[in-house]
Design a protein around this motif. Structure first.
Motif, PDB file in Angstrom:
ATOM      1  N   ALA A 152       0.817  -1.219   0.000  1.00  0.00           N
ATOM      2  CA  ALA A 152       0.000   0.000   0.000  1.00  0.00           C
ATOM      3  C   ALA A 152       0.849   1.268   0.000  1.00  0.00           C
ATOM      4  O   ALA A 152       0.444   2.289  -0.558  1.00  0.00           O
ATOM      5  N   LEU A 153       2.037   1.226   0.623  1.00  0.00           N
ATOM      6  CA  LEU A 153       2.814   2.446   0.866  1.00  0.00           C
ATOM      7  C   LEU A 153       2.994   3.332  -0.367  1.00  0.00           C
ATOM      8  O   LEU A 153       2.662   4.521  -0.328  1.00  0.00           O
ATOM      9  N   PRO A 154       3.519   2.803  -1.491  1.00  0.00           N
ATOM     10  CA  PRO A 154       3.709   3.700  -2.640  1.00  0.00           C
ATOM     11  C   PRO A 154       2.402   4.315  -3.127  1.00  0.00           C
ATOM     12  O   PRO A 154       2.392   5.482  -3.548  1.00  0.00           O
ATOM     13  N   PHE A 155       1.320   3.550  -3.034  1.00  0.00           N
ATOM     14  CA  PHE A 155       0.039   4.080  -3.508  1.00  0.00           C
ATOM     15  C   PHE A 155      -0.509   5.131  -2.551  1.00  0.00           C
ATOM     16  O   PHE A 155      -1.166   6.076  -2.976  1.00  0.00           O
ATOM     17  N   VAL A 156      -0.240   4.948  -1.251  1.00  0.00           N
ATOM     18  CA  VAL A 156      -0.686   5.949  -0.279  1.00  0.00           C
ATOM     19  C   VAL A 156       0.037   7.269  -0.541  1.00  0.00           C
ATOM     20  O   VAL A 156      -0.578   8.340  -0.605  1.00  0.00           O
ATOM     21  N   ILE A 157       1.364   7.200  -0.728  1.00  0.00           N
ATOM     22  CA  ILE A 157       2.127   8.417  -0.993  1.00  0.00           C
ATOM     23  C   ILE A 157       1.660   9.033  -2.310  1.00  0.00           C
ATOM     24  O   ILE A 157       1.390  10.238  -2.391  1.00  0.00           O
ATOM     25  N   GLY A 158       1.546   8.202  -3.348  1.00  0.00           N
ATOM     26  CA  GLY A 158       1.132   8.702  -4.661  1.00  0.00           C
ATOM     27  C   GLY A 158      -0.236   9.363  -4.593  1.00  0.00           C
ATOM     28  O   GLY A 158      -0.417  10.486  -5.065  1.00  0.00           O
ATOM     29  N   THR A 159      -1.189   8.675  -3.964  1.00  0.00           N
ATOM     30  CA  THR A 159      -2.546   9.210  -3.890  1.00  0.00           C
ATOM     31  C   THR A 159      -2.575  10.523  -3.112  1.00  0.00           C
ATOM     32  O   THR A 159      -3.178  11.499  -3.549  1.00  0.00           O
ATOM     33  N   SER A 160      -1.884  10.555  -1.963  1.00  0.00           N
ATOM     34  CA  SER A 160      -1.918  11.762  -1.136  1.00  0.00           C
ATOM     35  C   SER A 160      -1.290  12.944  -1.865  1.00  0.00           C
ATOM     36  O   SER A 160      -1.846  14.046  -1.869  1.00  0.00           O
ATOM     37  N   LEU A 161      -0.121  12.719  -2.474  1.00  0.00           N
ATOM     38  CA  LEU A 161       0.547  13.818  -3.177  1.00  0.00           C
ATOM     39  C   LEU A 161      -0.279  14.253  -4.376  1.00  0.00           C
ATOM     40  O   LEU A 161      -0.444  15.458  -4.631  1.00  0.00           O
ATOM     41  N   PHE A 162      -0.791  13.274  -5.129  1.00  0.00           N
ATOM     42  CA  PHE A 162      -1.543  13.606  -6.331  1.00  0.00           C
ATOM     43  C   PHE A 162      -2.745  14.476  -5.975  1.00  0.00           C
ATOM     44  O   PHE A 162      -2.980  15.524  -6.581  1.00  0.00           O
ATOM     45  N   LEU A 163      -3.500  14.061  -4.966  1.00  0.00           N
ATOM     46  CA  LEU A 163      -4.716  14.794  -4.620  1.00  0.00           C
ATOM     47  C   LEU A 163      -4.389  16.186  -4.099  1.00  0.00           C
ATOM     48  O   LEU A 163      -5.106  17.136  -4.364  1.00  0.00           O
ATOM     49  N   GLU A 164      -3.290  16.298  -3.362  1.00  0.00           N
ATOM     50  CA  GLU A 164      -3.029  17.577  -2.712  1.00  0.00           C
ATOM     51  C   GLU A 164      -2.232  18.541  -3.596  1.00  0.00           C
ATOM     52  O   GLU A 164      -2.415  19.750  -3.513  1.00  0.00           O
ATOM     53  N   TYR A 165      -1.355  18.015  -4.456  1.00  0.00           N
ATOM     54  CA  TYR A 165      -0.434  18.917  -5.157  1.00  0.00           C
ATOM     55  C   TYR A 165      -0.406  18.781  -6.673  1.00  0.00           C
ATOM     56  O   TYR A 165       0.350  19.481  -7.341  1.00  0.00           O
ATOM     57  N   TYR A 166      -1.189  17.874  -7.238  1.00  0.00           N
ATOM     58  CA  TYR A 166      -1.103  17.720  -8.692  1.00  0.00           C
ATOM     59  C   TYR A 166      -2.408  18.033  -9.418  1.00  0.00           C
ATOM     60  O   TYR A 166      -2.459  17.982 -10.633  1.00  0.00           O
ATOM     61  N   ILE A 167      -3.481  18.309  -8.694  1.00  0.00           N
ATOM     62  CA  ILE A 167      -4.729  18.620  -9.389  1.00  0.00           C
ATOM     63  C   ILE A 167      -5.425  19.792  -8.716  1.00  0.00           C
ATOM     64  O   ILE A 167      -5.085  20.173  -7.597  1.00  0.00           O
ATOM     65  N   GLY A 168      -6.412  20.334  -9.415  1.00  0.00           N
ATOM     66  CA  GLY A 168      -7.123  21.508  -8.913  1.00  0.00           C
ATOM     67  C   GLY A 168      -8.107  21.164  -7.816  1.00  0.00           C
ATOM     68  O   GLY A 168      -8.385  20.003  -7.537  1.00  0.00           O
ATOM     69  N   LYS A 169      -8.608  22.212  -7.205  1.00  0.00           N
ATOM     70  CA  LYS A 169      -9.469  22.085  -6.038  1.00  0.00           C
ATOM     71  C   LYS A 169     -10.755  21.318  -6.333  1.00  0.00           C
ATOM     72  O   LYS A 169     -11.183  20.490  -5.549  1.00  0.00           O
ATOM     73  N   LYS A 170     -11.375  21.640  -7.483  1.00  0.00           N
ATOM     74  CA  LYS A 170     -12.691  21.056  -7.768  1.00  0.00           C
ATOM     75  C   LYS A 170     -12.597  19.552  -7.975  1.00  0.00           C
ATOM     76  O   LYS A 170     -13.364  18.791  -7.399  1.00  0.00           O
ATOM     77  N   ILE A 171     -11.626  19.128  -8.808  1.00  0.00           N
ATOM     78  CA  ILE A 171     -11.475  17.694  -9.070  1.00  0.00           C
ATOM     79  C   ILE A 171     -11.090  17.000  -7.766  1.00  0.00           C
ATOM     80  O   ILE A 171     -11.526  15.892  -7.489  1.00  0.00           O
ATOM     81  N   ARG A 172     -10.253  17.691  -6.960  1.00  0.00           N
ATOM     82  CA  ARG A 172      -9.839  17.092  -5.699  1.00  0.00           C
ATOM     83  C   ARG A 172     -11.041  16.750  -4.840  1.00  0.00           C
ATOM     84  O   ARG A 172     -11.142  15.639  -4.309  1.00  0.00           O
ATOM     85  N   ALA A 173     -11.976  17.694  -4.718  1.00  0.00           N
ATOM     86  CA  ALA A 173     -13.150  17.460  -3.867  1.00  0.00           C
ATOM     87  C   ALA A 173     -13.891  16.205  -4.317  1.00  0.00           C
ATOM     88  O   ALA A 173     -14.291  15.383  -3.489  1.00  0.00           O
ATOM     89  N   VAL A 174     -14.031  16.044  -5.637  1.00  0.00           N
ATOM     90  CA  VAL A 174     -14.743  14.870  -6.155  1.00  0.00           C
ATOM     91  C   VAL A 174     -13.966  13.592  -5.837  1.00  0.00           C
ATOM     92  O   VAL A 174     -14.513  12.621  -5.311  1.00  0.00           O
ATOM     93  N   LEU A 175     -12.659  13.620  -6.119  1.00  0.00           N
ATOM     94  CA  LEU A 175     -11.852  12.419  -5.925  1.00  0.00           C
ATOM     95  C   LEU A 175     -11.767  12.038  -4.447  1.00  0.00           C
ATOM     96  O   LEU A 175     -11.761  10.860  -4.105  1.00  0.00           O
ATOM     97  N   VAL A 176     -11.719  13.054  -3.569  1.00  0.00           N
ATOM     98  CA  VAL A 176     -11.665  12.755  -2.137  1.00  0.00           C
ATOM     99  C   VAL A 176     -12.960  12.072  -1.694  1.00  0.00           C
ATOM    100  O   VAL A 176     -12.933  11.121  -0.912  1.00  0.00           O
ATOM    101  N   SER A 177     -14.100  12.530  -2.228  1.00  0.00           N
ATOM    102  CA  SER A 177     -15.370  11.862  -1.891  1.00  0.00           C
ATOM    103  C   SER A 177     -15.337  10.413  -2.347  1.00  0.00           C
ATOM    104  O   SER A 177     -15.785   9.513  -1.628  1.00  0.00           O
ATOM    105  N   ILE A 178     -14.811  10.184  -3.557  1.00  0.00           N
ATOM    106  CA  ILE A 178     -14.738   8.807  -4.060  1.00  0.00           C
ATOM    107  C   ILE A 178     -13.851   7.965  -3.144  1.00  0.00           C
ATOM    108  O   ILE A 178     -14.185   6.840  -2.788  1.00  0.00           O
ATOM    109  N   LEU A 179     -12.738   8.556  -2.725  1.00  0.00           N
ATOM    110  CA  LEU A 179     -11.818   7.842  -1.842  1.00  0.00           C
ATOM    111  C   LEU A 179     -12.504   7.476  -0.525  1.00  0.00           C
ATOM    112  O   LEU A 179     -12.346   6.362  -0.024  1.00  0.00           O
ATOM    113  N   ASP A 180     -13.286   8.427   0.026  1.00  0.00           N
ATOM    114  CA  ASP A 180     -14.032   8.147   1.263  1.00  0.00           C
ATOM    115  C   ASP A 180     -15.006   6.999   1.055  1.00  0.00           C
ATOM    116  O   ASP A 180     -15.194   6.152   1.922  1.00  0.00           O
TER     117      ASP A 180
END
Lengths: 284, 351, 330
Positions: free
Chosen positions: C106-134
């Motif tokens: 899980a570790l590489p995917f956790v780092i990848g997912t966290s960085l991607f959501l926080e620093y590689y995409i815009g706010k709006k898409i992030r909100a959607v993707l975070v809901s999906i993750l939840d």
């Protein structure tokens, strides 16, 4: 140098001094130093800066003065393309650094930022690094190899006026220093990549008077071979360190340059009444 | 000041974003993607990698190599940055593939088990091997609802009260209570089941109530923690002004704090329910399973959706497995509905 | 008003009045009720430990430390502990192996997912993707297990066979019998997938609190995006990442059904992670429970106590690390 100086003198024949458009001499565009031409900035629908054309001659200190919220800090960030991280930011106009337009399509932003150092309002050394690592952080980030790291370290810290205070504790964390020392560490960090321009965003607003004095000394010494642009709220500071001053003002609309001239002129015989009122502390 | 006139004289300046160049970024992306697709095709043809997953893996690897070479045309920093962007994006995208597969499989395979009678019949006269048009999961659906309702009756009041202790009473043990709640949220679900088995089931019998007790242990920490977050958002000014009007702490809590946080508390409850609605392990030890529709919560086993899935999986024949997928589809839809309610209500509270 | 009347106290300080905050009777009752309600969680936790200890006590008395070091699971006559032999070593080791492998996966995917959501995409898409993750975090473990057994296993057994072919010389990738189904590797894949959303949400939260001014400083020094992340965000978020992963570890150690459905339980300590044999305490309890006689129930209670203690320790560590990282960032 004499030529450079003339360019900042307000052209008295132009009656429309409000936009500041006359401050930049078109003939100067593309030469040494830093010039901006017709800079506008928007954040979303909000128009925050209007038509800023200024000339920052090489090896001089220019103070950007004006009340809070008139767009000085935003303008400073336009000069190294840091404002584009803000969502919704848009701009118009051109910025020339040593003859190159930094918003051009072929420009490598990170390489450009290496030439334009920046010091922020709040000291922000990297807490995970030691003092020495902080100074050399820029080299590591840009993957620049240096022959003699120790002498570069000493040189940068000396120029930032910090060497004597920290030479025995280079291995300590950067956050172990006092606020004033941290800010000079940040200056040293910016110097390590040998920038041509140094942008300073109210560098002393978080410091005590003694530290402020030290940073000001540093600024004056650095200006011998760098172009420095410093945003400040402190009139005395602007008078002490800057060669030129640009007075920004917003009347509720976008911020504009009311007047830009030699510091002595701005403080002794400004051509605009609002400038006179501001530098004498009647508002702002 | 005459800026309106001066700007009308001047040529209208349009906002631009010189740092966004769609066409250039598309071009910059299209070339490495194209090369990587080509390389991946070659790899799949030449080596033993096969299928969409093999192609995906080959594509990611080739894309990393291509973006490194592409970046090296500038310098090493750019190359590393590009490779890391690829890795981070791939890390995120790869994690989504199995989830997409789960959702797809559950609803695609589950669909063949579901028909109208699925929600009105039980399995009393149908065996797991019988044709798919027979029997249903009404018993499991009703059982799940009963168990969840009872678990809520226990867990929601205690969860909210625990949060009130931390935010309103601010007692000496607030820190301890928070640690306890944190530890409780880590209790393995099977252990909660064992505990209820030891206390209740071993003395009486499998029952819906026992299942609800086990689930409430698992639900309590979620409700308590989310409620605490929500109650913290109630501005202190509201409390102060209530006190200034001479209200007691009890009146302030019941008349001011709780109503203000109402929608947030509903969200907390829904999240708590969603957390436990699919728990299986504790139910094996407590409510167990019955194939018959029943509303009796004591003295006999009570069915539930997770146990329905588990039973059909254990049977293992094709029709039974399809029934398991059907149960999974219903369970997942139920949880998603709880989630959407939580979101919608929660959004309402923020406005 | 005359000034002369104002006298300054010279030597003695004025006596201090203590502020008495006398609450009325109903408030006292209210506070007492809420306080005792909050103690419910404490009581439950103590009861769980107490009951498991009480029921499993005989087992520990009978087998002592051997319960943790032996791997035989023989219920004998089933009625009493005499003649029976119980030990959870294989299950405990298996639980830890599966959980640790799940972490590594899980570790590489956790780092990848966290960085991607926080620093590689815009706010709006992030909100959607975070809901999906939840939402993904809310998928019940039985569905993960079902999918893991019926959909993933045919693929994963093939991957395991490939790994065994090329890396079989490494002891842990060796197998005695070429059966790659229901191995610890497959269980770990399923568990890894389950904990990605849980660990990511904690890690992303901490990453998002990385000081913006330091990120700006890194960019202003000519750093690339990765340069800024490496210099500022990763060191800042390290404890958040560790805390999030430990939280996931606690979850993985205690998971029952997803493992029960995807792992072949064998009562022997084994380190061949690709082979179709492994151990797991939680699955042991669920799988043996149905046919267990009185003596085996006691043994299962003791096993539950071991599992409870283990997860409690891990979660305790996780919460301390996460709360410390929250303090540092404030």
């Amino acid at each position: 140098m004499e030529n450079d100086d003339i360019n900042l003198v307000v052209n008295a024949t132009n009656t429309n001094a409000v936009t500041g458009g006359n401050v930049l001499d078109e003939g100067r565009v593309g030469t040494n130093g830093l010039q901006t031409k017709g800079i506008h900035v928007w954040f979303g629908k909000h128009h925050v800066l209007e038509d800023i054309s200024l000339d920052f001659p090489a090896n001089s200190v220019t103070g950007l003065i004006g009340p809070s919220g008139c767009g000085k800090s935003t303008f400073l960030r336009v000069l190294n393309r840091m404002h584009e991280f803000i969502p919704g930011a848009a701009m118009a106009g051109e910025v020339f650094l040593d003859g190159e337009e930094i918003y051009g399509p072929k420009v490598d932003v990170t390489a450009m930022r290496l030439k334009v150092g920046m010091v922020f309002q709040k000291p922000n050394p990297f807490p995970s690094m030691t003092i020495a690592e902080n100074v050399l952080a820029g080299l590591k980030l840009a993957n620049i190899k240096v022959q003699d790291k120790d002498s570069l370290l000493e040189e940068c810290l000396t120029r930032a006026g910090l060497w004597k205070e920290v030479k025995d504790r280079l291995k300590l964390s950067g956050s172990s220093l006092s606020g004033g020392q941290q800010q000079r560490l940040c200056i040293a960090r910016a110097l390590a990549v040998k920038p041509k321009v140094l942008l300073m965003d109210e560098p002393c607003s978080a410091l005590d008077p003694a530290s402020t004095l030290k940073v000001e000394e540093t600024i004056v010494q650095l200006s011998a071979d760098m172009t420095i642009v410093v945003v400040t709220h402190n009139m005395q500071q602007a008078a002490r360190v800057s060669d030129f001053c640009a007075f920004f003002l917003s009347d509720g609309g976008p911020g504009q340059v009311v007047e830009a001239d030699r510091t002595a002129v701005i403080f002794s015989s400004p051509s605009d009444q609002r400038t006179a009122d501001y530098v004498q502390g009647r508002f702002g | 000041m005459s800026d309106s006139t001066s700007s009308s004289i001047l040529q209208e300046v349009q906002p631009q974003k010189p740092w966004v160049n769609r066409r250039q970024s598309v071009r910059e992306l299209a070339r490495p993607v194209g090369i990587a697709v080509l390389a991946a095709s070659v790899i799949v043809l030449v080596t033993g990698l096969a299928g969409p997953l093999g192609f995906y893996l080959a594509f990611i690897v080739s894309f990393i190599v291509v973006s490194f070479i592409d970046g090296m045309r500038h310098d090493k920093v750019k190359a590393i940055d590009k490779v890391m962007t690829t890795l981070v994006t791939a890390g995120f995208a790869t994690a989504f593939i199995p989830w997409a597969s789960i959702l797809f499989t559950v609803f695609q395979r589950g669909a063949s088990a579901i028909y109208l009678g699925y929600f009105t019949h039980d399995m009393a006269y149908t065996s797991a091997d019988d044709e798919l048009g027979m029997g249903g999961l009404s018993h499991a659906l009703v059982g799940s609802l009963l168990i969840l309702l009872m678990a809520s009756v226990i867990a929601i009041p205690f969860g909210v009260v625990t949060a009130l202790y931390i935010t309103e009473i601010k007692g000496k043990l607030s820190g301890v209570v928070r640690v306890i709640i944190q530890s409780m949220s880590g209790v393995p679900s099977i252990v909660a089941g064992l505990f209820v088995y030891a206390v209740v089931v071993s003395r009486y019998s499998f029952s819906g109530i026992a299942g609800a007790l086990a689930l409430s242990i698992l639900m309590l920490p979620t409700v308590a923690r989310t409620s605490e977050e929500v109650l913290k958002l109630v501005p202190d000014d509201l409390r102060s002004s209530a006190y200034a009007l001479g209200a007691s702490q009890m009146a302030t809590t019941f008349r001011i704090v709780l109503p203000t946080a109402r929608s947030g508390l509903i969200t907390a409850s829904m999240l708590g329910l969603a957390r436990v609605a699919g728990e299986t392990a504790p139910l094996i030890l407590t409510a167990y399973y019955s194939a018959v529709y029943s509303l009796k919560i004591t003295g006999q086993p009570l069915a539930s959706l997770p146990m329905y899935i588990f039973q059909n999986f254990s049977t293992g024949t094709d029709t039974a497995l399809t029934r398991a997928w059907g149960g999974a589809a219903v369970l997942l839809s139920f949880i998603f509905i709880l989630f959407i309610i939580a979101r919608v209500v929660g959004r309402g509270s923020r406005k | 008003m005359s000034i002369a009347t104002v006298e300054k106290p010279t030597a003695a300080e004025p006596p201090r009045r203590s502020i008495t905050n006398q609450r009325n009777a109903s408030d006292k009752r209210f506070r007492a009720v809420v306080t005792s309600g909050a103690m419910f969680a404490f009581v439950v936790l103590a009861l769980i430990a107490g009951f498991l200890l009480f029921r499993g006590y005989e087992v520990f008395r009978e087998f002592g430390f051997g319960f943790l070091t032996s791997s035989t699971w023989d219920s004998g006559t089933g009625e009493s502990l005499q003649g029976a032999s119980y030990g959870v070593a294989a299950m405990l080791v298996g639980s830890i192996i599966v959980a640790l492998m799940a972490m590594i996966i899980a570790l590489p995917f956790v780092i990848g997912t966290s960085l991607f959501l926080e620093y590689y995409i815009g706010k709006k898409i992030r909100a959607v993707l975070v809901s999906i993750l939840d939402l993904m975090a809310a998928i019940p473990s039985i569905i993960y297990g079902l999918w893991g057994y019926l959909v993933l296993m045919p693929h994963a057994a093939g991957w395991a066979s490939t790994i065994n072919k090329y890396f079989g010389w490494i002891p842990i990738f060796k197998v005695d019998v070429k059966n790659f189904d229901a191995s610890p590797f497959i269980s770990a894949l399923v568990l890894g997938l389950m904990i990605i959303p849980i660990a990511s949400s904690v890690t992303r939260e901490v990453y998002s609190r990385a000081p913006q001014d330091q990120i700006s400083a890194a960019y202003a020094l000519g750093g690339s995006r990765w340069g800024a992340l490496k210099a500022v965000v990763l060191p800042f978020g390290r404890s958040g990442l560790i805390g999030g992963m430990l939280l996931g570890l606690g979850r993985a150690l205690g998971e029952t059904v997803a493992v029960l459905l995807t792992l072949n339980l064998v009562f022997k300590v084994k380190f061949q992670v690709l082979a179709s044999a492994g151990g797991n305490v939680a699955s042991l309890i669920a799988s043996r429970f149905g046919e267990a006689g009185p003596s085996e129930i006691k043994a299962l209670m003791a096993a539950g106590l071991v599992l409870f203690t283990l997860t409690l320790l891990v979660n305790f560590g996780a919460s301390i690390i996460v709360s410390r990282s929250a303090k540092v960032s404030q």
